[in-house]
Design an enzyme around this catalytic site. Structure first.
Site, PDB file in Angstrom:
ATOM      1  N   CYS A   8       2.552  -2.459  -3.741  1.00 59.21           N
ATOM      2  CA  CYS A   8       2.992  -3.846  -3.881  1.00 59.21           C
ATOM      3  C   CYS A   8       2.045  -4.537  -4.864  1.00 59.21           C
ATOM      4  O   CYS A   8       1.362  -3.858  -5.636  1.00 59.21           O
ATOM      5  CB  CYS A   8       3.081  -4.550  -2.527  1.00 59.21           C
ATOM      6  SG  CYS A   8       1.526  -4.650  -1.623  1.00 59.21           S
ATOM      7  N   ASN A  11      -1.634  -5.278  -2.331  1.00 58.81           N
ATOM      8  CA  ASN A  11      -2.009  -4.203  -1.395  1.00 58.81           C
ATOM      9  C   ASN A  11      -2.661  -4.753  -0.118  1.00 58.81           C
ATOM     10  O   ASN A  11      -3.545  -4.130   0.466  1.00 58.81           O
ATOM     11  CB  ASN A  11      -2.928  -3.166  -2.072  1.00 58.81           C
ATOM     12  CG  ASN A  11      -3.119  -1.879  -1.259  1.00 58.81           C
ATOM     13  OD1 ASN A  11      -4.148  -1.232  -1.372  1.00 58.81           O
ATOM     14  ND2 ASN A  11      -2.155  -1.493  -0.458  1.00 58.81           N
ATOM     15  N   CYS A  13      -0.358  -7.056   2.040  1.00 57.71           N
ATOM     16  CA  CYS A  13       0.739  -7.437   2.953  1.00 57.71           C
ATOM     17  C   CYS A  13       1.761  -6.317   3.120  1.00 57.71           C
ATOM     18  O   CYS A  13       1.847  -5.688   4.173  1.00 57.71           O
ATOM     19  CB  CYS A  13       1.449  -8.698   2.451  1.00 57.71           C
ATOM     20  SG  CYS A  13       0.380 -10.152   2.382  1.00 57.71           S
ATOM     21  N   ARG A  14       2.555  -6.048   2.080  1.00 54.88           N
ATOM     22  CA  ARG A  14       3.703  -5.155   2.237  1.00 54.88           C
ATOM     23  C   ARG A  14       3.349  -3.676   2.205  1.00 54.88           C
ATOM     24  O   ARG A  14       3.784  -2.913   3.083  1.00 54.88           O
ATOM     25  CB  ARG A  14       4.740  -5.446   1.119  1.00 54.88           C
ATOM     26  CG  ARG A  14       5.397  -6.790   1.273  1.00 54.88           C
ATOM     27  CD  ARG A  14       6.129  -7.209   0.007  1.00 54.88           C
ATOM     28  NE  ARG A  14       5.205  -7.465  -1.090  1.00 54.88           N
ATOM     29  CZ  ARG A  14       5.555  -7.729  -2.339  1.00 54.88           C
ATOM     30  NH1 ARG A  14       6.834  -7.733  -2.658  1.00 54.88           N
ATOM     31  NH2 ARG A  14       4.645  -7.977  -3.258  1.00 54.88           N
ATOM     32  N   SER A  15       2.600  -3.229   1.179  1.00 48.09           N
ATOM     33  CA  SER A  15       2.400  -1.770   1.073  1.00 48.09           C
ATOM     34  C   SER A  15       1.519  -1.187   2.183  1.00 48.09           C
ATOM     35  O   SER A  15       1.786  -0.065   2.630  1.00 48.09           O
ATOM     36  CB  SER A  15       1.920  -1.360  -0.328  1.00 48.09           C
ATOM     37  OG  SER A  15       0.697  -1.949  -0.658  1.00 48.09           O
ATOM     38  N   ASP A 128       8.123 -10.693  -0.763  1.00 49.50           N
ATOM     39  CA  ASP A 128       6.689 -10.958  -0.661  1.00 49.50           C
ATOM     40  C   ASP A 128       6.453 -12.082   0.361  1.00 49.50           C
ATOM     41  O   ASP A 128       6.862 -13.213   0.141  1.00 49.50           O
ATOM     42  CB  ASP A 128       6.181 -11.383  -2.044  1.00 49.50           C
ATOM     43  CG  ASP A 128       4.687 -11.609  -2.072  1.00 49.50           C
ATOM     44  OD1 ASP A 128       4.063 -11.620  -0.981  1.00 49.50           O
ATOM     45  OD2 ASP A 128       4.138 -11.777  -3.168  1.00 49.50           O
TER      46      ASP A 128
HETATM   47  P1  4NP Z   1       1.462  -8.067  -1.218  1.00 46.22           P
HETATM   48  O1  4NP Z   1       1.386  -9.660  -1.089  1.00 46.22           O
HETATM   49  O2  4NP Z   1       1.760  -7.781  -2.664  1.00 46.22           O
HETATM   50  O3  4NP Z   1       2.581  -7.702  -0.315  1.00 46.22           O
HETATM   51  O4  4NP Z   1       0.124  -7.525  -0.771  1.00 46.22           O
HETATM   52  C1  4NP Z   1       0.561 -10.449  -1.900  1.00 46.22           C
HETATM   53  C2  4NP Z   1      -0.773 -10.550  -1.611  1.00 46.22           C
HETATM   54  C3  4NP Z   1      -1.582 -11.353  -2.392  1.00 46.22           C
HETATM   55  C4  4NP Z   1      -1.045 -12.041  -3.455  1.00 46.22           C
HETATM   56  C5  4NP Z   1       0.298 -11.938  -3.747  1.00 46.22           C
HETATM   57  C6  4NP Z   1       1.104 -11.137  -2.966  1.00 46.22           C
HETATM   58  N1  4NP Z   1      -1.882 -12.875  -4.225  1.00 46.22           N
HETATM   59  O5  4NP Z   1      -1.360 -13.533  -5.157  1.00 46.22           O
HETATM   60  O6  4NP Z   1      -3.097 -12.951  -3.986  1.00 46.22           O
END
Ligand code: 4NP
Length: 163
Positions: A8, A11, A13-15, A128
């Site tokens: 993602c 790294n 939340c989702r992955s 997201d």
């Molecule tokens: P992820 O979510 O891609 O599912 O881990 C996010 C985590 C952090 C951010 C964006 C999306 N960020 O902008 O910091």
């Protein structure tokens, strides 16, 4: 052994959640997989998953608290058999840097929807949840559970018939 990398943006939340859910379901089914996750961005390198992902997965009996974020590396294209980005932006970022002969490994995780209802309910992307509320993390985990089942079904078919 089949090696699978979920990807993602951050790294956190989702992955990591996708990795934890895939691991739990593979264990349940007796499928041996090597799993890891990575982010296309470096913002959170070294950090544990977002507390909301840890909490939602913990409610489902899955502990992802020991994972640590890392950035996707070029060597991952060689190392892993399946590279599964969570949304089109992640997919495009990976495809831009992926050698042509390895591009077959990179596939949108949301495309593994054995049941067309999954796509009509959630779309092709794992949304997201980072800037949203807790409900986003419940929906993310519900979606990931369905996709993990579909992916493991695909894997069983491709393993027995070749890819
Ligand atoms: P992820 O979510 O891609 O599912 O881990 C996010 C985590 C952090 C951010 C964006 C999306 N960020 O902008 O910091």
């Amino acid at each position: 052994m089949t090696k699978v990398l979920t990807v993602c943006l951050g790294n956190i939340c989702r992955s990591p959640a996708a990795q934890g859910i895939l691991q739990a379901k593979a264990d349940e089914k007796g499928i041996e997989l090597v799993l890891d996750s990575a982010g296309t961005a470096a913002y959170h390198v070294g950090n544990p998953p977002d507390t909301r992902s840890i909490g939602e997965l913990s409610r489902r009996g899955i502990d992802i608290s020991k994972q640590r974020a890392r950035q996707f590396a070029q060597a991952d294209f060689e190392e892993f058999d399946w590279i599964l980005p969570m949304d089109h932006s992640n997919l495009n970022n990976l495809m831009r840097i992926c050698p042509e002969h390895l591009q077959y490994k990179v596939q949108l995780f949301g495309g593994f929807s054995a049941d067309s209802k999954i796509i009509s309910q959630y779309g092709e992307e794992v949304a997201d949840p980072y800037y949203g509320n807790d409900k986003g993390f419940v929906d993310m985990a519900d979606h990931l559970e369905l996709l993990a089942e579909s992916f493991l079904q695909t894997l069983s078919k491709t393993e027995s018939h070749g890819r």
